[in-house]
Design an enzyme around this catalytic site. Structure first.
Site, mmCIF file in Angstrom:
data_model
loop_
_atom_site.group_PDB
_atom_site.id
_atom_site.type_symbol
_atom_site.label_atom_id
_atom_site.label_comp_id
_atom_site.label_asym_id
_atom_site.label_seq_id
_atom_site.Cartn_x
_atom_site.Cartn_y
_atom_site.Cartn_z
ATOM 1 N N SER A 39 31.826 39.375 41.114
ATOM 2 C CA SER A 39 32.187 39.876 39.777
ATOM 3 C C SER A 39 33.361 41.146 40.101
ATOM 4 O O SER A 39 33.890 41.344 38.892
ATOM 5 C CB SER A 39 31.242 40.214 39.033
ATOM 6 O OG SER A 39 30.203 39.250 38.728
ATOM 7 N N CYS A 40 33.249 41.487 41.279
ATOM 8 C CA CYS A 40 34.413 42.538 41.396
ATOM 9 C C CYS A 40 35.734 41.772 41.407
ATOM 10 O O CYS A 40 35.775 40.977 41.655
ATOM 11 C CB CYS A 40 34.151 43.406 42.737
ATOM 12 S SG CYS A 40 32.872 44.207 42.913
ATOM 13 N N LEU A 41 36.753 42.963 41.274
ATOM 14 C CA LEU A 41 38.131 42.333 41.067
ATOM 15 C C LEU A 41 39.043 43.034 42.110
ATOM 16 O O LEU A 41 38.940 44.221 42.257
ATOM 17 C CB LEU A 41 38.641 42.555 39.768
ATOM 18 C CG LEU A 41 40.268 41.885 39.139
ATOM 19 C CD1 LEU A 41 39.727 40.272 39.220
ATOM 20 C CD2 LEU A 41 40.393 42.555 38.025
ATOM 21 N N GLY A 105 36.504 38.544 39.865
ATOM 22 C CA GLY A 105 36.005 38.287 38.327
ATOM 23 C C GLY A 105 35.308 37.250 38.326
ATOM 24 O O GLY A 105 35.239 36.386 37.024
#
Lengths: 179, 437
Positions: A39-41, A105
């Site tokens: 989910s990190c970008l 993401g």
């Protein structure tokens, strides 16, 4: 202090790892790498005229919403983008020449408590901040249910995304994409 | 003696800074880029420190005695392979790596008893005088890095004796003469750090054995909240133990595999280090959210091969695609039962109720699986207690890593309510196996 002999061997192109909540700006021929984005970008900014670029591995959407100026700007999409841009201009980039690419993401799990998905919120926060700053977003590979590893050539602006081959039933292919 | 997460966070900062100082100095002497990898605090019982020193074959340590603001001992321990990598890096061609990687048990045991500080005692061939002195230097750099970190925080001076090189396969030579080691059942805080150099991780463990009164003073100075009684840390250990036992039993029941608990450890780590640790490995992960006292997330991680083994063990006939619908459902079923067992184990120790969601399955990179969970803690929590458990069925080539990340406030509350005397009434020692290397 004694000095021991250094490792022999040909110099290899330098690779710098950008961990969660970190950001790195460089004007050298360096590959910036963030692995295992869920989910990190990953936010990559570059000025290919000045050959200055930077990569941020952001964790959460908004530092502004988190309240007082965060001690760690790399943690949030909005504060990381501003910090990247500022640092790049200091390193010789021209603000108006800077372009952006983003990847990551994903929303890997569907727990009720996850709500609409923090991955998507990171993407939206990054887009909104880029728009606010007038930095064009020229490419993106975001969302879905897959992890990504990104490598960013800071001088050319090429962002390479590798997707794991473990996908099963969501129709998302494995492989390497260049943005 | 009480502690809280602020005090532990400060300990972590000091450890990381110490590792940073050490990495910087190593870069200086070895002319290679050294950087700090993951740094963790561990909570362990005295008897586990001894088990750990006994497990996994030969080890090399450099220890110093501290005086001044903190009295006690600081010791940096490398496994023999890590030590060899350090030496190869430092000495280059001068390092004689023709000797076997690990001395065989019998010889090493004999050597261990005779090895002493920089003495001419017979050491296995692979650590000749040059190697020993290089290791002493590295150990000294790391010890002094840590000690400088502590001294900075205490705004005072800590003196160190000259380094002592220790080598062995059992705990005795390492702990010999240190009277501040925790008793068998006492909890100790330990620092586990990695320094990465030339693309290789050099892992080491830093043990600090402080004088009890000094340590209590230090905790009091660093603490910002009421926190919990230090003695209640024993509850952590019991939670980790119960959870692991339940999981091992569940796997045996479901698959018929003969399981053992390879590792159970409670780490105190920065949130960002949790995905980093799982890294770029392709895993099958099954995640749960749990609610109660405490609430949090629980993730079972299987290597692909292990997951396939589970599927074979659970289904009457092996499916064409181990990770197809049938396989996924078998893995989720096993994980669901393990989750219930694990959390029941915790609930029993804490005397609370803990419920969990249905399983969520993912087949992806370890870091990518873990980061959404870390993100759920948002900006509210900088550090997490991670219960790190590793259960394996060696003969079947099966293993599972379990990461439990409870909400920090919930956990603190649960531990505060914990009746330590009640815990002590329960059997202390379970079958935590010792690797008889």
């Amino acid at each position: 202090m004694k000095t021991y002999g250094s490792e022999p061997g040909a110099p290899t192109p330098q690779q710098v790892q950008v961990g969660i909540s970190e950001f790195v700006v460089t004007d050298a021929d360096t590959t910036l790498k963030s692995y295992g984005l869920g989910s990190c970008l990953a936010v990559a900014l570059y000025d290919d005229q000045a050959e200055v670029g930077g990569l941020a591995h952001v964790m959460l959407p908004s530092g502004d919403e988190a309240g007082s100026e965060p001690t760690n700007p790399g943690k949030f999409a909005d504060t990381a983008i501003r910090a990247l841009l500022r640092r790049m201009v200091e390193e010789g980039a021209t603000y108006t020449d800077v372009e952006a690419k983003i990847a990551g993401g994903s929303d890997m799990f569907e727990f009720e408590s996850f709500g609409e998905g923090v991955g998507i919120r990171n993407v939206e926060a990054a887009k909104s901040e880029l728009e606010k700053l007038g930095v064009p977003l020229v490419a993106e590979d975001v969302g879905g249910k897959k992890g990504r590893t990104v490598e960013f050539n800071a001088t050319t602006g090429v962002l390479t995304i590798t997707v794991a081959d473990g996908e099963v039933d969501d129709g998302e292919g494995a492989g390497v994409t260049e943005l | 003696m009480r502690l809280d997460t602020t005090a532990l966070g400060t300990f972590h900062e000091m450890a990381r800074e110490g590792a940073g100082i050490a990495a910087g100095r190593l870069t200086g002497i070895a002319e290679v880029e050294a950087r700090v990898g993951i740094t963790k605090l561990n909570f362990v019982r005295g008897n586990e420190i001894r088990k750990e020193l006994a497990a996994g074959g030969e080890k090399v340590a450099v220890r110093v005695e501290l005086s001044g603001a903190i009295e006690g001992h600081s010791m940096v321990v490398f496994d023999a392979d890590s030590a060899r990598r350090v030496l190869e890096t430092l000495l280059g061609e001068e390092f004689d790596d023709t000797a076997p990687a690990v001395a065989d048990g019998e010889d090493a045991a004999v050597d261990a008893t005779g090895t002493d500080a920089g003495a001419d005692a017979a050491a296995p061939a692979e650590f000749d005088e040059l190697s020993q002195s290089a290791m002493e230097e590295v150990g000294q750099i790391i010890n002094s890095g840590f000690v400088d970190g502590w001294a900075d925080v205490l705004e005072t001076a800590i003196d160190m004796t000259t380094p002592q090189f220790v080598q062995g396969t059992d705990p005795e030579p390492f702990l010999d003469g240190i009277d501040t080691t925790p008793g068998e059942e006492d909890m100790a805080i330990m620092f586990r750090s990695q320094i990465e150099a030339v693309g290789e991780a050099i892992g080491f463990t830093h043990y600090l054995f402080p004088d009890h009164d000094d340590f209590a003073d230090l905790l009091d100075r660093l603490r910002e909240t009421e926190g919990i009684e230090y003695d209640k840390l024993v509850g952590f250990d019991r939670m980790a133990q119960r959870g692991a036992e339940e999981v091992a039993d569940n796997i045996s029941t479901m698959t018929g595999f003969d399981t053992e608990i390879e590792l159970r450890r409670l780490n105190f780590v920065p949130m960002a280090a949790i995905p980093q640790e799982l890294g770029n490995r392709q895993l099958i992960a099954v995640a749960f959210e749990f609610e109660g006292t405490p609430s949090g997330y629980l993730v079972f991680c299987f290597e692909e091969e292990s997951a396939a083994t589970v599927v074979e063990g659970m289904l009457p006939s092996a499916p064409d695609d181990a990770f197809g619908e049938m396989g996924q459902s078998a893995i989720k079923e096993l994980s669901n039962i393990m989750a219930s067992g694990f959390l029941d184990g915790w609930a029993n120790v804490l005397d609370t109720n803990i419920d969990h969601t249905p399983p969520e399955y993912s087949h992806d990179l370890g870091a990518a699986v873990m980061d959404p969970i870390v993100l759920q803690f948002g900006d509210s929590q900088e550090f997490a207690f991670v219960f790190d458990t590793h259960v394996q069925a060696a003969e079947r080539g099966f293993d599972v890593e379990i990461y439990a990340i409870p909400d920090e406030d919930d956990l603190e509350r649960a531990l505060s309510q914990l009746d330590v005397d009640r815990i002590d009434d329960e059997p202390i020692e379970a079958d935590f196996p010792i690797d008889e290397a």
